[in-house]
Design a protein around this motif. Structure first.
Motif, PDB file in Angstrom:
ATOM      1  N   THR A  44      36.650  45.072  37.078  1.00 15.56           N
ATOM      2  CA  THR A  44      36.687  46.490  36.689  1.00 15.56           C
ATOM      3  C   THR A  44      37.958  47.155  37.193  1.00 15.56           C
ATOM      4  O   THR A  44      38.608  47.931  36.470  1.00 15.56           O
ATOM      5  N   GLY A  45      38.323  46.854  38.431  1.00 13.93           N
ATOM      6  CA  GLY A  45      39.564  47.414  38.985  1.00 13.93           C
ATOM      7  C   GLY A  45      40.790  46.922  38.253  1.00 13.93           C
ATOM      8  O   GLY A  45      41.737  47.693  38.015  1.00 13.93           O
ATOM      9  N   ILE A  46      40.811  45.646  37.873  1.00 10.58           N
ATOM     10  CA  ILE A  46      41.952  45.099  37.126  1.00 10.58           C
ATOM     11  C   ILE A  46      42.086  45.786  35.779  1.00 10.58           C
ATOM     12  O   ILE A  46      43.187  46.165  35.357  1.00 10.58           O
ATOM     13  N   ALA A  47      40.949  45.969  35.080  1.00 10.48           N
ATOM     14  CA  ALA A  47      40.985  46.636  33.771  1.00 10.48           C
ATOM     15  C   ALA A  47      41.518  48.062  33.898  1.00 10.48           C
ATOM     16  O   ALA A  47      42.331  48.511  33.075  1.00 10.48           O
ATOM     17  N   THR A  48      41.072  48.777  34.929  1.00 10.39           N
ATOM     18  CA  THR A  48      41.546  50.151  35.136  1.00 10.39           C
ATOM     19  C   THR A  48      43.036  50.178  35.445  1.00 10.39           C
ATOM     20  O   THR A  48      43.773  51.041  34.932  1.00 10.39           O
ATOM     21  N   LEU A  85      42.453  48.378  41.031  1.00 12.36           N
ATOM     22  CA  LEU A  85      42.318  47.137  41.785  1.00 12.36           C
ATOM     23  C   LEU A  85      42.338  47.386  43.293  1.00 12.36           C
ATOM     24  O   LEU A  85      41.600  46.742  44.055  1.00 12.36           O
ATOM     25  N   ALA A  86      43.176  48.310  43.752  1.00 18.05           N
ATOM     26  CA  ALA A  86      43.230  48.618  45.183  1.00 18.05           C
ATOM     27  C   ALA A  86      41.905  49.212  45.663  1.00 18.05           C
ATOM     28  O   ALA A  86      41.421  48.877  46.754  1.00 18.05           O
ATOM     29  N   PHE A  87      41.308  50.076  44.847  1.00 16.27           N
ATOM     30  CA  PHE A  87      40.019  50.668  45.215  1.00 16.27           C
ATOM     31  C   PHE A  87      38.926  49.612  45.203  1.00 16.27           C
ATOM     32  O   PHE A  87      38.022  49.612  46.045  1.00 16.27           O
ATOM     33  N   TYR A 116      47.545  41.270  41.596  1.00 10.03           N
ATOM     34  CA  TYR A 116      48.735  42.088  41.334  1.00 10.03           C
ATOM     35  C   TYR A 116      49.926  41.192  40.981  1.00 10.03           C
ATOM     36  O   TYR A 116      50.703  41.504  40.063  1.00 10.03           O
ATOM     37  N   LEU A 117      50.065  40.091  41.699  1.00  4.56           N
ATOM     38  CA  LEU A 117      51.161  39.161  41.428  1.00  4.56           C
ATOM     39  C   LEU A 117      51.036  38.567  40.031  1.00  4.56           C
ATOM     40  O   LEU A 117      52.031  38.455  39.302  1.00  4.56           O
ATOM     41  N   ILE A 118      49.828  38.208  39.637  1.00  2.00           N
ATOM     42  CA  ILE A 118      49.611  37.646  38.292  1.00  2.00           C
ATOM     43  C   ILE A 118      49.952  38.682  37.221  1.00  2.00           C
ATOM     44  O   ILE A 118      50.639  38.382  36.235  1.00  2.00           O
ATOM     45  N   MET A 119      49.481  39.900  37.393  1.00  2.00           N
ATOM     46  CA  MET A 119      49.727  40.938  36.393  1.00  2.00           C
ATOM     47  C   MET A 119      51.214  41.256  36.250  1.00  2.00           C
ATOM     48  O   MET A 119      51.732  41.384  35.138  1.00  2.00           O
TER      49      MET A 119
END
Length: 393
Positions: free
Chosen positions: A151-155, A328-330, A353-356
């Motif tokens: 969910t954090g990655i999508a946001t 993602l941080a949250f 984060y590195l992958i994105m």
């Protein structure tokens, strides 16, 4: 003047030194891998003799490399002519030996690192409580909090992509205002409007680029909350209109607009002034010349800086967790609060984060290549700020 055979021998000697230096580091890494404990899924667990032979072969290679480098130090000027390592037979042996060292180290890497990861993943999947070793703990926390992380990655992706797109169009409008010049045919009202517009664009750029996004996020969210709630709505109604995600999207868009405006302005000012003069001499107005001649060329120069704003937003949107945006941080903070393992939770976030950013950089590189422009890597908003300052110079 040095003869051709001497130069060939010198190049061969230099090549041997590089082979010895590079493969000695690889051999040392292989020995370190071999010294680690075997994971549960190790395919070398029942091949102790084979691994022992590989270990001593790697150690032997280090001895050979040390001897070659020592000989170089003691015969610095005559190494190419006197070293036994530069002889044709020895050179072939070194080459094949380097291949063998690389293969053995690769096998040990797969056995220890890859199979170690697979073993830890399997152990984390089978565990019902927090495991003991760190890698298994990290994988266990990811598996248990997978939906939270996703969910954090999508946001984060939504904030970065939509914020960058919105900022691009706002930057086009602002840069059009920013580069306005007073024309002789302008009346007093138009002259005044242009001065106000240019002043506003400069003020906006200075304020946004001079304050952190974290502070901007807090101000924008609570200011917007106060404005919406002033209409007499309940907290639930206010949150439905002015959600934390909307506030975060506004912050990312407004922040990126300032940087993209300066990048666009730098690209436009990189166009030869003669292009504008030629267009005006053909009877075009200032706006026609800018729209049809200068801007299409300027935006091509600005593409690397504009596109890299996406990479910057993927990372810098993490500060919006301070206002409760579920990025993602949250998500990492949420998982860390459940298991009281902050380091492990944020290690998972760092990997994603590195992958994105790696995927975004690769896609932007393809886009820049297709547009026939050089891709430029910008690491953060501070880098973008330096680019903007160069544009102002």
């Amino acid at each position: 003047m040095e003869s051709v055979p001497s130069r060939i021998a010198s190049f061969a000697a230099r090549d041997h030194r590089y082979v010895l230096l590079g493969t000695s580091a690889i051999a040392f890494a292989g020995m370190c891998l071999s010294s680690q404990a075997r994971p549960a899924m190790s395919f070398l667990a029942n091949a102790f003799v084979v691994e022992l032979v590989m270990y001593y072969l790697l150690a032997g290679w280090l001895v050979v490399a040390a001897a070659g480098l020592l000989f170089k130090l003691t015969h610095w000027n005559t190494y190419a002519q006197t070293s036994p390592f530069t002889k044709p037979g020895a050179a072939r042996a070194l080459r094949f030996g380097s291949y063998l060292v690389c293969v053995m180290t690769a096998v040990l890497f797969v056995d220890r690192a890859v199979m170690g990861f697979a073993s830890a993943w399997s152990a984390a999947s089978a565990s019902s409580t927090m495991p003991d070793d760190m890698l298994t703990q990290v994988l266990y926390m990811f598996q248990q909090g997978k939906q939270t992380y996703l969910t954090g990655i999508a946001t984060t992706i939504e904030l970065a992509v939509f914020g960058t797109v919105i900022a691009f169009f706002l930057a086009i409008l602002l840069v059009a205002v920013r580069i306005m010049e007073i024309d002789r045919s302008d009346n007093d009202a138009v002259r005044f409007a242009k001065k106000v517009g240019v002043g506003f664009a400069k003020f906006y750029s200075t304020v946004v680029r001079g304050t952190p996004m974290l502070v901007q996020g807090v101000i924008v969210y609570y200011l917007g909350f106060g404005v919406v709630s002033s209409f007499g709505m309940s907290i639930t109604e206010v949150n439905a209109i002015w959600s934390r995600f909307i506030a975060g999207l506004v912050v990312v868009s407004l922040n990126s607009t300032a940087y993209m405006m300066e990048v666009l302005r730098g690209g436009i000012e990189s166009v030869d002034p003669g292009q504008m003069e030629a267009a005006r001499s053909l009877g075009m107005s200032q706006w026609q010349a800018m729209l049809k001649v200068v801007f299409p060329q300027g935006i091509k120069y600005a593409i690397p800086g504009l596109s890299n704003e996406l990479v910057i937003n993927i990372k810098d949107s993490s500060v919006l967790s301070v206002i409760g945006v579920f990025d993602l941080a949250f998500a990492a903070s949420t998982v860390a609060g459940i298991y009281y393992k902050q380091l492990n939770a944020y290690l998972v976030a760092a990997v994603f984060y590195l992958i994105m950013t790696a995927v975004a950089s690769w896609l932007l590189g393809l886009f820049a290549k297709r547009m026939n422009v050089a891709a430029t890597t910008l690491g953060s908003t501070s880098d973008a700020k330096m680019t903007a300052k160069k544009a102002e110079a």
